[in-house]
Write a protein that holds these residues in place. Structure first.
Motif, mmCIF file in Angstrom:
data_model
loop_
_atom_site.group_PDB
_atom_site.id
_atom_site.type_symbol
_atom_site.label_atom_id
_atom_site.label_comp_id
_atom_site.label_asym_id
_atom_site.label_seq_id
_atom_site.Cartn_x
_atom_site.Cartn_y
_atom_site.Cartn_z
ATOM 1 N N GLN A 158 41.066 38.660 88.671
ATOM 2 C CA GLN A 158 40.641 39.233 90.026
ATOM 3 C C GLN A 158 41.576 40.443 90.427
ATOM 4 O OE1 GLN A 158 38.188 37.079 93.064
ATOM 5 N NE2 GLN A 158 40.100 35.591 92.748
ATOM 6 N N ALA A 159 42.594 40.814 89.393
ATOM 7 C CA ALA A 159 43.578 41.756 89.917
ATOM 8 C C ALA A 159 42.896 43.167 90.097
ATOM 9 C CB ALA A 159 44.552 41.789 88.780
ATOM 10 N N SER A 160 43.434 43.858 90.984
ATOM 11 C CA SER A 160 42.859 45.160 91.309
ATOM 12 C C SER A 160 43.877 45.796 92.210
ATOM 13 C CB SER A 160 41.676 44.885 92.333
ATOM 14 O OG SER A 160 42.290 44.283 93.730
ATOM 15 N N ASP A 256 38.471 43.372 78.830
ATOM 16 C CA ASP A 256 38.115 44.504 79.534
ATOM 17 C C ASP A 256 38.937 44.615 80.785
ATOM 18 O OD1 ASP A 256 36.803 46.660 80.563
ATOM 19 O OD2 ASP A 256 34.542 45.907 80.569
ATOM 20 N N SER A 257 39.945 45.308 80.759
ATOM 21 C CA SER A 257 40.862 45.207 81.871
ATOM 22 C C SER A 257 41.730 46.371 81.844
ATOM 23 C CB SER A 257 41.841 43.952 81.762
ATOM 24 O OG SER A 257 42.422 43.803 83.061
ATOM 25 N N HIS A 258 41.653 47.383 83.097
ATOM 26 C CA HIS A 258 42.071 48.727 82.998
ATOM 27 C C HIS A 258 43.305 48.639 83.999
ATOM 28 C CE1 HIS A 258 38.571 49.688 80.675
ATOM 29 N NE2 HIS A 258 38.982 50.892 80.287
ATOM 30 N N ASP A 284 46.166 50.124 78.958
ATOM 31 C CA ASP A 284 47.237 50.224 78.108
ATOM 32 C C ASP A 284 47.044 50.321 76.729
ATOM 33 O OD1 ASP A 284 50.331 50.467 77.537
ATOM 34 O OD2 ASP A 284 50.624 50.160 79.401
ATOM 35 N N ASP A 285 48.037 49.578 75.952
ATOM 36 C CA ASP A 285 47.897 49.527 74.563
ATOM 37 C C ASP A 285 46.818 48.456 74.372
ATOM 38 O OD1 ASP A 285 49.789 51.645 73.662
ATOM 39 O OD2 ASP A 285 51.557 49.936 74.045
ATOM 40 N N ASP A 316 39.129 52.273 75.174
ATOM 41 C CA ASP A 316 40.326 52.869 75.679
ATOM 42 C C ASP A 316 41.516 52.120 75.508
ATOM 43 O OD1 ASP A 316 38.001 54.207 76.813
ATOM 44 O OD2 ASP A 316 38.401 53.573 78.971
ATOM 45 N N GLY A 317 42.637 52.899 75.849
ATOM 46 C CA GLY A 317 43.851 52.370 75.781
ATOM 47 C C GLY A 317 45.101 53.532 75.357
#
Length: 469
Positions: A158-160, A256-258, A284-285, A316-317
């Motif tokens: 739930q981070a945002s 899946d976390s940006h 990130d990486d 992505d990364g």
């Protein structure tokens, strides 16, 4: 017409054969041995459903107590499965114990609290290569053996931009002028000083008002670990972080976390790691192999070694497979086999980053059978002058040697095919590219202080490397 190539203090050898690449003593034989020796942990055929311990799947009720009771009962009975059934279960941190498999049934979602006070009591953890007492990771195991997180469910941190992420001091992540962040003097800079001067753990107490985010899944000083099948989204910080652990398998996981520092998997001070069949779509990486920061890493002196990445997909990364920058204790025997990497938001395919404050040695990075659609900056980037936060120059000159890329096909290599920068006094040693085809790159090769680079049957922009001017 080929674009200019920069060669400084380098000797390039174009040859037909490379010794010890395909024979029985090749690095790929060592990779097979590592994989063959890694076995999934096994558990008693006994199950405990968190609902039977009071869990309520309404996405609102805090089920921390139910998770804790189910895990404790399972542990007391010698281990087995703790089952999370279909439904949305809200909770604080989950602490695993030996011989327990946290199993998420299809349709299950574990939704983690974003209230920092729920992550007390503080635990022994790590932040960017430095140990400390801080908020508990969302799923944490300490000195445990034979543990797992498996199944078809979802782990949602739930981070945002409304919580956790602004602490990074990133404007794109919700931070605004005047807001607190990890970069304030009493926070990450203070931890860096503790790490450099060797302050004891009981002095390194952070938590509230220090803005250092928790990792998502952290086995700390554990052995025989399996993370399989689950999907992980919206992480506060690093996603999967085995530290001082051995015999770890990460299989079929989707990340899946940006958010900021949302590295997909970060083995640190760890040995015998297999990351396979995973999909990484990160802020990130995708995979970043660590081994401690600066003086802290040199004191701990545990190499990260025998790390295998197979059959993974990187989207992505900042990099597909990366070593560093926290790698002061050294990294050796990294294998990347049969992976795909493709995104306009993927910066590099293979990257090594360090500097003269980190020091340390990278010895043995072997990459083969990779399909790269598109990267932004480079297919291979080795930077021994990496900088972040503040002045990163020191007296600990790093060493990088024995890098092999073979059977690599790249449609769009971005700015550079190969970008490498070593030291005059410590050149990058023994870089081999064999059967590498980079169809498109704005600049073919830019290398500085690289000794013994061999290019075998390698083409960039349609030209054999010996024809590039």
């Amino acid at each position: 017409m080929a674009l200019p190539v920069v060669f400084i203090a380098c000797k390039i050898e174009v040859s037909e054969e490379v010794a010890n690449v395909t024979d029985k003593n090749s690095p790929w034989q060592l990779m097979r041995q590592i994989v063959d020796n890694l076995k999934e942990p096994t558990f008693q055929d006994i199950s405990y459903n968190i609902v039977d311990f009071g869990a309520i799947a309404d996405g609102v009720t805090n089920n921390s107590d139910a998770f804790s009771k189910a895990i404790e009962k399972c542990y007391e009975m010698g281990g087995g499965k703790v089952i999370v059934p279909s439904g949305k279960f809200y909770t604080g941190p989950i602490h695993l114990k030996s011989n327990i498999n946290l199993f998420l049934e299809k349709g299950s979602v574990i939704v983690f609290s974003t209230n920092p006070s729920d992550y007390y009591p503080l635990v022994h953890t790590s932040y960017e290569g430095m140990e400390l007492m801080n908020y508990s990771p969302l799923i944490y195991a300490y000195q445990a053996n034979n543990i797992a997180v498996t199944g078809d469910g979802v782990l949602n941190g739930q981070a945002s931009n409304e919580n956790w992420w602004p602490w990074s001091m990133g404007n794109k992540y919700g931070w605004k002028e005047g807001m607190p962040s990890q970069r304030d003097s009493l926070n990450l800079p203070r931890l860096m000083k503790f790490g450099e001067n060797g302050s004891p753990l009981n002095k390194r107490v952070f938590g509230d008002n220090h803005y250092l985010r928790p990792t998502f899944i952290e086995p700390f000083n554990c052995s025989n670990v399996l993370i399989k099948g689950v999907k992980i989204i919206n992480a506060p910080f690093w996603v999967i972080h085995p530290i001082k652990s051995k015999n770890v398998i990460v299989d079929g996981v989707t990340i899946d976390s940006h958010g900021p520092n949302n590295d997909g998997c970060n083995p640190e001070y760890s040995k015998n790691i297999l990351i396979k069949n995973c999909t990484f779509n990160t802020g990130d990486d995708c995979i970043a192999i660590k081994a401690g920061r600066d003086g802290e890493g040199r004191r701990v002196a545990i190499k990260s070694e025998n790390i295998v990445v197979q059959n993974c997909k990187m989207i992505d990364g900042h990099g597909g497979v990366v070593i560093g920058s926290e790698m002061s204790a050294g990294v050796s025997n990294v294998f990347v086999d049969n992976c795909t990497m493709d995104s306009p938001n993927l910066d590099r395919a293979i990257r090594i980053k360090t500097n003269s404050r980190r020091g340390g040695t990278v010895d043995g990075v072997y990459v083969r059978n990779i399909e790269v659609g598109q990267v932004k900056e480079a297919v291979l980037k080795i930077n021994m002058f990496y900088g972040i936060y503040s002045n990163q120059t020191g007296t600990f000159i790093p060493e990088v040697r024995n890098i092999l890329l073979e059977n690599i096909n790249v449609k769009n290599g971005g700015e550079f095919g190969i970008l490498a920068r070593g030291y005059v006094e410590s050149p990058i040693q023994n870089v081999t590219l064999k059967n590498v085809v980079i169809a498109k790159a704005k600049k073919e090769i830019s290398i500085e202080n690289v000794a013994n680079i061999k290019l075998v049957n390698t083409k960039i922009n349609g030209l054999p490397v010996e024809e590039i001017k």
